[in-house]
Write a protein that holds these residues in place. Sequence first.
Motif, PDB file in Angstrom:
ATOM      1  N   SER A  26      68.122  56.083  77.326  1.00 30.77           N
ATOM      2  CA  SER A  26      68.785  56.569  78.538  1.00 30.77           C
ATOM      3  C   SER A  26      69.445  57.920  78.333  1.00 30.77           C
ATOM      4  N   LEU A  27      69.702  58.277  77.061  1.00 26.94           N
ATOM      5  CA  LEU A  27      70.400  59.526  76.756  1.00 26.94           C
ATOM      6  C   LEU A  27      69.665  60.285  75.659  1.00 26.94           C
ATOM      7  N   PRO A  28      69.749  61.618  75.665  1.00 24.99           N
ATOM      8  CA  PRO A  28      69.099  62.415  74.622  1.00 24.99           C
ATOM      9  C   PRO A  28      69.945  62.504  73.359  1.00 24.99           C
ATOM     10  N   VAL A  29      69.300  62.838  72.255  1.00 28.28           N
ATOM     11  CA  VAL A  29      70.018  63.109  71.014  1.00 28.28           C
ATOM     12  C   VAL A  29      70.979  64.272  71.247  1.00 28.28           C
ATOM     13  N   GLY A  30      72.187  64.135  70.706  1.00 30.94           N
ATOM     14  CA  GLY A  30      73.195  65.173  70.861  1.00 30.94           C
ATOM     15  C   GLY A  30      74.181  64.895  71.984  1.00 30.94           C
ATOM     16  N   LYS A  31      73.911  63.866  72.784  1.00 26.39           N
ATOM     17  CA  LYS A  31      74.784  63.549  73.907  1.00 26.39           C
ATOM     18  C   LYS A  31      76.016  62.793  73.425  1.00 26.39           C
ATOM     19  N   ARG A  61      71.017  60.267  66.232  1.00 28.40           N
ATOM     20  CA  ARG A  61      69.629  59.944  65.913  1.00 28.40           C
ATOM     21  C   ARG A  61      69.112  58.830  66.832  1.00 28.40           C
ATOM     22  N   GLN A  62      67.879  58.981  67.252  1.00 29.21           N
ATOM     23  CA  GLN A  62      67.134  57.894  67.866  1.00 29.21           C
ATOM     24  C   GLN A  62      66.141  57.421  66.805  1.00 29.21           C
ATOM     25  N   VAL A  63      66.538  56.425  66.043  1.00 26.97           N
ATOM     26  CA  VAL A  63      65.735  55.966  64.912  1.00 26.97           C
ATOM     27  C   VAL A  63      64.457  55.289  65.396  1.00 26.97           C
ATOM     28  N   ALA A  64      64.567  54.508  66.447  1.00 29.51           N
ATOM     29  CA  ALA A  64      63.403  53.793  66.975  1.00 29.51           C
ATOM     30  C   ALA A  64      62.802  54.570  68.146  1.00 29.51           C
ATOM     31  N   PRO A  65      61.493  54.768  68.148  1.00 33.15           N
ATOM     32  CA  PRO A  65      60.847  55.443  69.279  1.00 33.15           C
ATOM     33  C   PRO A  65      60.677  54.501  70.466  1.00 33.15           C
ATOM     34  N   GLU A  66      60.546  55.059  71.645  1.00 33.44           N
ATOM     35  CA  GLU A  66      60.316  54.244  72.837  1.00 33.44           C
ATOM     36  C   GLU A  66      59.010  53.464  72.688  1.00 33.44           C
ATOM     37  N   GLY A  67      59.062  52.199  73.104  1.00 29.63           N
ATOM     38  CA  GLY A  67      57.884  51.344  73.025  1.00 29.63           C
ATOM     39  C   GLY A  67      57.796  50.512  71.772  1.00 29.63           C
ATOM     40  N   GLU A  68      58.682  50.727  70.802  1.00 33.69           N
ATOM     41  CA  GLU A  68      58.595  49.985  69.534  1.00 33.69           C
ATOM     42  C   GLU A  68      59.265  48.619  69.657  1.00 33.69           C
TER      43      GLU A  68
END
Length: 374
Positions: A26-31, A61-68
Amino acid sequence: MSGTITPITMPKFGLAMTEGKLASWSLPVGKEVKAGDELADIETSKITNGYESPAAGILRRQVAPEGEMLPVGALIGVLADADVSDAEIDAFIQNFNDNFSSGETEDKNSDATARKIVDVGDLKISVQESGNRETGSSVLLIHGFGGDVSNWMLTQSALASSHHVIAFDLPGHGESTKQVGDGTPTGFAKTVEDLIKALDLSEAHVVGHSLGGAIALELAKSAPNLVKSLTLIAPAGLGQDINMNFINGFIDADRRKTLEPVLQYLVHDKSLISRQMVEGIIRYKRLDGVVSGLKTIASANFPDGKQAVSLRSVLETFDKPVQILWGEQDEILSIKDADGLPAAITVTRFPETGHMPQLEQAAAVNTKISQFIE
């Protein structure tokens, strides 16, 4: 938590949940985020639900990608303050993953969750217990018309971390006996009283939703010694109005295209009504005795399209803590029924929320219940 680094892990939305898919961030890295801000959508076999941040910080960090698809407890992201270096975050992620265990072995060896059938008179009641009754006070969850223990899938697991939590299927619902007696809150409250005694509980914090709220009020009236506190979520019994399009539609609809719009009355966010949920209710309604039981309950509680029983007087005489949680966009029972209650009763109104705050505002509802009973 490691210093100023906070791990974001795959949550456990239901007692049976072992894994979930990170549907979207829902949010980007750095938010920069605050505790309670929605971080991601998590999808399970039963529901897609927003995952709210457990703490404040910057999403580094978004360690997990979308869809995983990941097991419960797996690292999906990292919050950290701006002064934490990338190298420190890299080391944190490496250490977390090196030591991560899904906890399946521990779960198998623990008594955290148990589903059983309890004999209550001539009824067989399906009960789901979680948590440790030796270390935490008992919390009893009572669902509403047409519901079952799955109505508490986002509630029970959250409360069980510090309490002994009991959810059960009312007679005529879920896996319990399909006999409903006269279908009144008084009759159901007697069954609940007998269940509490069968489970050897001296008292419990009682949480009731919708018709379950009316049952909780009847229990507080007839057996106040068993009720330590009351949390009523969009309760019946405080007014006359009821959306009979929902009641009659729930009883009569027998296929997905007719039942789905009926179930959408339950929530403000209509996307929460999944195909699996609809199909599960259709299967339940095909069991012998279900529809006739629902008709008995509807006739006893909502004759002539109005609520038959007023229980407002119970709130004037019950001398233990009471709180009410209600969605402002409830399309089944009007939130105006929460007006004019005794001043000692705390009423929390959730904006952009329908008849099931425990689904649409799970984190906030869990916090309200936990803080209240503690």
